[in-house]
Design a protein around this motif. Structure first.
Motif, PDB file in Angstrom:
ATOM      1  N   LEU A 144       2.656   4.639  -6.844  1.00 34.07           N
ATOM      2  CA  LEU A 144       1.688   3.554  -7.015  1.00 34.07           C
ATOM      3  C   LEU A 144       1.702   2.607  -5.820  1.00 34.07           C
ATOM      4  O   LEU A 144       0.650   2.146  -5.370  1.00 34.07           O
ATOM      5  CB  LEU A 144       1.968   2.789  -8.307  1.00 34.07           C
ATOM      6  CG  LEU A 144       1.588   3.525  -9.585  1.00 34.07           C
ATOM      7  CD1 LEU A 144       2.037   2.741 -10.808  1.00 34.07           C
ATOM      8  CD2 LEU A 144       0.093   3.777  -9.645  1.00 34.07           C
ATOM      9  N   GLU A 145       2.894   2.327  -5.289  1.00 35.36           N
ATOM     10  CA  GLU A 145       2.974   1.483  -4.099  1.00 35.36           C
ATOM     11  C   GLU A 145       2.245   2.145  -2.928  1.00 35.36           C
ATOM     12  O   GLU A 145       1.535   1.481  -2.176  1.00 35.36           O
ATOM     13  CB  GLU A 145       4.438   1.219  -3.733  1.00 35.36           C
ATOM     14  CG  GLU A 145       5.126   0.245  -4.659  1.00 35.36           C
ATOM     15  CD  GLU A 145       6.614   0.105  -4.361  1.00 35.36           C
ATOM     16  OE1 GLU A 145       7.073   0.596  -3.307  1.00 35.36           O
ATOM     17  OE2 GLU A 145       7.312  -0.498  -5.198  1.00 35.36           O
ATOM     18  N   GLU A 146       2.409   3.463  -2.780  1.00 36.82           N
ATOM     19  CA  GLU A 146       1.723   4.193  -1.729  1.00 36.82           C
ATOM     20  C   GLU A 146       0.205   4.139  -1.948  1.00 36.82           C
ATOM     21  O   GLU A 146      -0.558   3.941  -1.009  1.00 36.82           O
ATOM     22  CB  GLU A 146       2.189   5.648  -1.694  1.00 36.82           C
ATOM     23  CG  GLU A 146       1.612   6.434  -0.552  1.00 36.82           C
ATOM     24  CD  GLU A 146       2.130   7.867  -0.514  1.00 36.82           C
ATOM     25  OE1 GLU A 146       1.513   8.677   0.197  1.00 36.82           O
ATOM     26  OE2 GLU A 146       3.121   8.172  -1.190  1.00 36.82           O
ATOM     27  N   ILE A 164      -5.129   2.008  -0.476  1.00 39.62           N
ATOM     28  CA  ILE A 164      -6.314   1.268  -0.921  1.00 39.62           C
ATOM     29  C   ILE A 164      -6.489   0.001  -0.085  1.00 39.62           C
ATOM     30  O   ILE A 164      -7.609  -0.347   0.295  1.00 39.62           O
ATOM     31  CB  ILE A 164      -6.213   0.955  -2.422  1.00 39.62           C
ATOM     32  CG1 ILE A 164      -6.365   2.250  -3.223  1.00 39.62           C
ATOM     33  CG2 ILE A 164      -7.248  -0.068  -2.847  1.00 39.62           C
ATOM     34  CD1 ILE A 164      -6.008   2.141  -4.684  1.00 39.62           C
ATOM     35  N   ASN A 165      -5.402  -0.676   0.235  1.00 35.50           N
ATOM     36  CA  ASN A 165      -5.496  -1.874   1.073  1.00 35.50           C
ATOM     37  C   ASN A 165      -5.995  -1.535   2.471  1.00 35.50           C
ATOM     38  O   ASN A 165      -6.782  -2.274   3.050  1.00 35.50           O
ATOM     39  CB  ASN A 165      -4.150  -2.595   1.144  1.00 35.50           C
ATOM     40  CG  ASN A 165      -3.814  -3.305  -0.146  1.00 35.50           C
ATOM     41  OD1 ASN A 165      -4.690  -3.635  -0.928  1.00 35.50           O
ATOM     42  ND2 ASN A 165      -2.530  -3.519  -0.379  1.00 35.50           N
ATOM     43  N   ASN A 185      10.232   7.348 -13.626  1.00 38.12           N
ATOM     44  CA  ASN A 185       9.544   6.061 -13.535  1.00 38.12           C
ATOM     45  C   ASN A 185       9.623   5.487 -12.123  1.00 38.12           C
ATOM     46  O   ASN A 185       8.668   4.888 -11.638  1.00 38.12           O
ATOM     47  CB  ASN A 185      10.123   5.070 -14.542  1.00 38.12           C
ATOM     48  CG  ASN A 185       9.754   5.418 -15.963  1.00 38.12           C
ATOM     49  OD1 ASN A 185       8.850   6.213 -16.200  1.00 38.12           O
ATOM     50  ND2 ASN A 185      10.467   4.836 -16.918  1.00 38.12           N
ATOM     51  N   GLU A 186      10.740   5.688 -11.462  1.00 35.09           N
ATOM     52  CA  GLU A 186      10.881   5.226 -10.080  1.00 35.09           C
ATOM     53  C   GLU A 186       9.907   5.986  -9.170  1.00 35.09           C
ATOM     54  O   GLU A 186       9.311   5.404  -8.263  1.00 35.09           O
ATOM     55  CB  GLU A 186      12.323   5.397  -9.603  1.00 35.09           C
ATOM     56  CG  GLU A 186      12.593   4.793  -8.239  1.00 35.09           C
ATOM     57  CD  GLU A 186      12.238   3.320  -8.150  1.00 35.09           C
ATOM     58  OE1 GLU A 186      11.689   2.923  -7.097  1.00 35.09           O
ATOM     59  OE2 GLU A 186      12.485   2.565  -9.107  1.00 35.09           O
ATOM     60  N   VAL A 240      -2.494  11.248  -2.388  1.00 35.52           N
ATOM     61  CA  VAL A 240      -1.940  10.307  -3.366  1.00 35.52           C
ATOM     62  C   VAL A 240      -2.444  10.647  -4.765  1.00 35.52           C
ATOM     63  O   VAL A 240      -1.681  10.650  -5.738  1.00 35.52           O
ATOM     64  CB  VAL A 240      -2.294   8.850  -2.985  1.00 35.52           C
ATOM     65  CG1 VAL A 240      -1.962   7.891  -4.103  1.00 35.52           C
ATOM     66  CG2 VAL A 240      -1.574   8.456  -1.704  1.00 35.52           C
ATOM     67  N   ARG A 241      -3.732  10.959  -4.871  1.00 40.68           N
ATOM     68  CA  ARG A 241      -4.299  11.298  -6.176  1.00 40.68           C
ATOM     69  C   ARG A 241      -3.636  12.549  -6.747  1.00 40.68           C
ATOM     70  O   ARG A 241      -3.297  12.607  -7.930  1.00 40.68           O
ATOM     71  CB  ARG A 241      -5.810  11.515  -6.046  1.00 40.68           C
ATOM     72  CG  ARG A 241      -6.478  11.791  -7.379  1.00 40.68           C
ATOM     73  CD  ARG A 241      -7.950  11.998  -7.232  1.00 40.68           C
ATOM     74  NE  ARG A 241      -8.202  13.125  -6.357  1.00 40.68           N
ATOM     75  CZ  ARG A 241      -9.363  13.415  -5.817  1.00 40.68           C
ATOM     76  NH1 ARG A 241     -10.391  12.650  -6.031  1.00 40.68           N
ATOM     77  NH2 ARG A 241      -9.505  14.464  -5.060  1.00 40.68           N
TER      78      ARG A 241
END
Length: 129
Positions: A113-115, A120-121, A106-107, A68-69
């Protein structure tokens, strides 16, 4: 500096097979002892040896975070490229075309970011167990 009473002046020599030495050395490395002699001394005297354990269950999660990073970093580079391009445009048609590409970009950012939030959750849930 050690007092005269605690100074180590006596030597003990033992012979080990290669396998035995490797096994003891491996256990020493997983302890908090700085020196091999310190570890062996504690074991021989029957004193407690503090070991370091590693939580391998987090390896998969860390792999996901790294992915993700990396993706977020790529998106950031693309955003900078788009911003530079938009600042250099001179014609309206070019501008509209690049705005459309920026919306698509942007999408992609929103999706990444959602991923990231999902990962993170998951980490938070696992950490709080």
């Amino acid at each position: 500096m050690e007092s005269k009473e605690n100074r180590k002046t006596k030597r003990v020599t033992i012979r080990l097979s290669k396998a035995e030495h490797e096994q003891i050395f491996k256990k020493c490395k997983s302890s908090t002892c700085r020196k091999f002699s310190e570890y062996v001394r504690l074991v021989l005297l029957g004193k407690a040896v503090t070991t370091i354990t590693r939580d391998g269950s987090m390896d998969e999660m860390m792999g996901e975070i790294i992915k993700v990073r990396t993706e977020l970093s790529r998106i950031g580079v693309n955003t900078n490229q788009v911003a530079k391009r938009l600042h250099s445009l001179t014609q309206i048609n070019e501008f509209r075309e690049h705005l459309q590409h920026q919306d698509e970009h942007n999408e992609a950012v929103r999706s990444a970011l959602e991923e990231a939030f999902t990962v993170i959750n998951k980490l938070s849930d696992r950490w709080l167990r």
